[in-house]
Design a protein around this motif. Structure first.
Motif, PDB file in Angstrom:
ATOM      1  N   CYS A 208      39.214  48.021  35.054  1.00 51.68           N
ATOM      2  CA  CYS A 208      40.553  47.486  35.031  1.00 51.68           C
ATOM      3  C   CYS A 208      41.335  47.910  36.279  1.00 51.68           C
ATOM      4  O   CYS A 208      42.040  47.112  36.860  1.00 51.68           O
ATOM      5  CB  CYS A 208      41.251  47.952  33.757  1.00 51.68           C
ATOM      6  N   GLU A 209      41.143  49.155  36.696  1.00 50.70           N
ATOM      7  CA  GLU A 209      41.903  49.652  37.833  1.00 50.70           C
ATOM      8  C   GLU A 209      41.423  49.077  39.174  1.00 50.70           C
ATOM      9  O   GLU A 209      42.119  49.194  40.175  1.00 50.70           O
ATOM     10  CB  GLU A 209      41.864  51.177  37.853  1.00 50.70           C
ATOM     11  N   LYS A 210      40.259  48.455  39.191  1.00 50.84           N
ATOM     12  CA  LYS A 210      39.721  47.874  40.429  1.00 50.84           C
ATOM     13  C   LYS A 210      40.342  46.510  40.748  1.00 50.84           C
ATOM     14  O   LYS A 210      40.327  46.063  41.889  1.00 50.84           O
ATOM     15  CB  LYS A 210      38.204  47.701  40.328  1.00 50.84           C
ATOM     16  N   TYR A 211      40.859  45.837  39.722  1.00 52.60           N
ATOM     17  CA  TYR A 211      41.357  44.471  39.904  1.00 52.60           C
ATOM     18  C   TYR A 211      42.472  44.343  40.940  1.00 52.60           C
ATOM     19  O   TYR A 211      42.402  43.455  41.796  1.00 52.60           O
ATOM     20  CB  TYR A 211      41.837  43.889  38.569  1.00 52.60           C
ATOM     21  N   PRO A 212      43.546  45.149  40.900  1.00 56.22           N
ATOM     22  CA  PRO A 212      44.631  44.925  41.873  1.00 56.22           C
ATOM     23  C   PRO A 212      44.161  44.980  43.322  1.00 56.22           C
ATOM     24  O   PRO A 212      44.520  44.113  44.131  1.00 56.22           O
ATOM     25  CB  PRO A 212      45.624  46.047  41.562  1.00 56.22           C
ATOM     26  N   GLU A 213      43.338  45.975  43.634  1.00 57.81           N
ATOM     27  CA  GLU A 213      42.812  46.091  44.993  1.00 57.81           C
ATOM     28  C   GLU A 213      41.928  44.895  45.337  1.00 57.81           C
ATOM     29  O   GLU A 213      42.034  44.318  46.425  1.00 57.81           O
ATOM     30  CB  GLU A 213      42.025  47.394  45.122  1.00 57.81           C
ATOM     31  N   TRP A 214      41.057  44.508  44.402  1.00 58.31           N
ATOM     32  CA  TRP A 214      40.166  43.383  44.638  1.00 58.31           C
ATOM     33  C   TRP A 214      40.964  42.100  44.837  1.00 58.31           C
ATOM     34  O   TRP A 214      40.675  41.313  45.749  1.00 58.31           O
ATOM     35  CB  TRP A 214      39.184  43.242  43.474  1.00 58.31           C
ATOM     36  N   LEU A 215      41.959  41.870  43.990  1.00 57.23           N
ATOM     37  CA  LEU A 215      42.797  40.668  44.110  1.00 57.23           C
ATOM     38  C   LEU A 215      43.529  40.643  45.449  1.00 57.23           C
ATOM     39  O   LEU A 215      43.631  39.588  46.088  1.00 57.23           O
ATOM     40  CB  LEU A 215      43.797  40.583  42.960  1.00 57.23           C
ATOM     41  N   ALA A 216      44.025  41.791  45.883  1.00 58.80           N
ATOM     42  CA  ALA A 216      44.724  41.856  47.176  1.00 58.80           C
ATOM     43  C   ALA A 216      43.767  41.550  48.330  1.00 58.80           C
ATOM     44  O   ALA A 216      44.123  40.804  49.255  1.00 58.80           O
ATOM     45  CB  ALA A 216      45.360  43.232  47.360  1.00 58.80           C
ATOM     46  N   GLU A 217      42.550  42.094  48.259  1.00 60.23           N
ATOM     47  CA  GLU A 217      41.555  41.841  49.307  1.00 60.23           C
ATOM     48  C   GLU A 217      41.131  40.375  49.358  1.00 60.23           C
ATOM     49  O   GLU A 217      40.862  39.840  50.427  1.00 60.23           O
ATOM     50  CB  GLU A 217      40.314  42.701  49.086  1.00 60.23           C
TER      51      GLU A 217
ATOM     52  N   TYR B  35      42.857  37.684  48.208  1.00 60.85           N
ATOM     53  CA  TYR B  35      43.962  36.728  48.093  1.00 60.85           C
ATOM     54  C   TYR B  35      43.813  35.539  49.043  1.00 60.85           C
ATOM     55  O   TYR B  35      44.006  34.396  48.649  1.00 60.85           O
ATOM     56  CB  TYR B  35      45.299  37.434  48.331  1.00 60.85           C
ATOM     57  N   GLU B  36      43.431  35.808  50.280  1.00 63.32           N
ATOM     58  CA  GLU B  36      43.331  34.747  51.291  1.00 63.32           C
ATOM     59  C   GLU B  36      42.097  33.863  51.108  1.00 63.32           C
ATOM     60  O   GLU B  36      42.087  32.721  51.566  1.00 63.32           O
ATOM     61  CB  GLU B  36      43.314  35.351  52.701  1.00 63.32           C
TER      62      GLU B  36
ATOM     63  N   SER C 227      40.685  30.384  45.929  1.00 64.07           N
ATOM     64  CA  SER C 227      41.556  29.238  45.688  1.00 64.07           C
ATOM     65  C   SER C 227      42.677  29.687  44.753  1.00 64.07           C
ATOM     66  O   SER C 227      42.591  30.739  44.105  1.00 64.07           O
ATOM     67  CB  SER C 227      40.759  28.095  45.043  1.00 64.07           C
ATOM     68  N   LYS C 228      43.714  28.893  44.677  1.00 63.32           N
ATOM     69  CA  LYS C 228      44.835  29.231  43.798  1.00 63.32           C
ATOM     70  C   LYS C 228      44.357  29.363  42.349  1.00 63.32           C
ATOM     71  O   LYS C 228      44.759  30.289  41.636  1.00 63.32           O
ATOM     72  CB  LYS C 228      45.919  28.161  43.909  1.00 63.32           C
ATOM     73  N   GLU C 229      43.475  28.449  41.926  1.00 61.00           N
ATOM     74  CA  GLU C 229      42.958  28.467  40.565  1.00 61.00           C
ATOM     75  C   GLU C 229      42.147  29.733  40.292  1.00 61.00           C
ATOM     76  O   GLU C 229      42.263  30.339  39.229  1.00 61.00           O
ATOM     77  CB  GLU C 229      42.105  27.223  40.283  1.00 61.00           C
ATOM     78  N   GLU C 230      41.291  30.110  41.261  1.00 57.47           N
ATOM     79  CA  GLU C 230      40.488  31.325  41.091  1.00 57.47           C
ATOM     80  C   GLU C 230      41.386  32.563  41.023  1.00 57.47           C
ATOM     81  O   GLU C 230      41.171  33.463  40.201  1.00 57.47           O
ATOM     82  CB  GLU C 230      39.495  31.493  42.246  1.00 57.47           C
TER      83      GLU C 230
END
Length: 114
Positions: free
Chosen positions: A1-10, A12-13, A16-19
Motif C-alpha cells: 500500500c505504501e508503494k503506490y504514491p511513489e509509483w503513481l508519481a513516477e 504519472y507522465e 494514460s488518464k484511465e490507467e
C-alpha cells in the motif's frame, strides 16, 4: 500500500488518464482494506467486500508486486507465473469431455461428499 504514491508519481507522465485513475482507485481500496484490518481485523465480510471491489480495478502493477515478493516471476502478459509443480494444476485433456481435469489413477484417494 505504501508503494503506490511513489509509483503513481513516477508513472504519472507515462500512464494514460484511465490507467492513472484505475491505479489510483486501487490504492484507495488498499488503504480501506488496511484501515478495516487495523480497526476491525475480525470483520471478514467487510474485508471480503473491499477485496472483491478491488478486483474490479485489475492487476496490481507488477513493479509493486516485485518489491513485495521479489522471488515471484511474471509472464510476458504481466501476470504472475504460478509454477508449483506438475501435480497442482490438471493437464488439459486428461479426462475426455472434461478439459483440464486429471484422470484418476489407482493411487488416488477416493473423495466422498457427505
Amino acid at each position: 500500500c505504501e508503494k503506490y504514491p511513489e509509483w503513481l508519481a513516477e508513472k504519472y507522465e507515462t500512464l494514460s488518464k484511465e490507467e492513472y485513475i484505475r491505479y489510483g482507485t486501487q490504492y484507495q481500496y488498499f488503504q480501506r482494506v488496511v484501515a478495516v484490518y487495523d480497526m476491525e481485523p475480525d470483520n471478514f465480510p467487510r474485508l471480503m467486500e473491499l477485496l472483491q471491489d478491488l478486483q474490479k480495478y485489475g492487476q496490481v502493477p507488477s513493479e509493486i508486486i516485485k518489491e513485495l515478493a521479489p522471488a515471484l516471476e511474471f509472464g510476458p502478459d504481466g501476470m504472475p507465473v504460478m509454477n508449483m509443480g506438475d501435480n497442482v494444476f490438471p493437464k488439459a485433456g486428461a479426462v475426455p469431455g472434461m478439459p483440464g481435469l486429471p484422470t484418476p489413477d489407482s493411487a488416488s484417494v477416493n473423495c466422498v461428499v457427505m
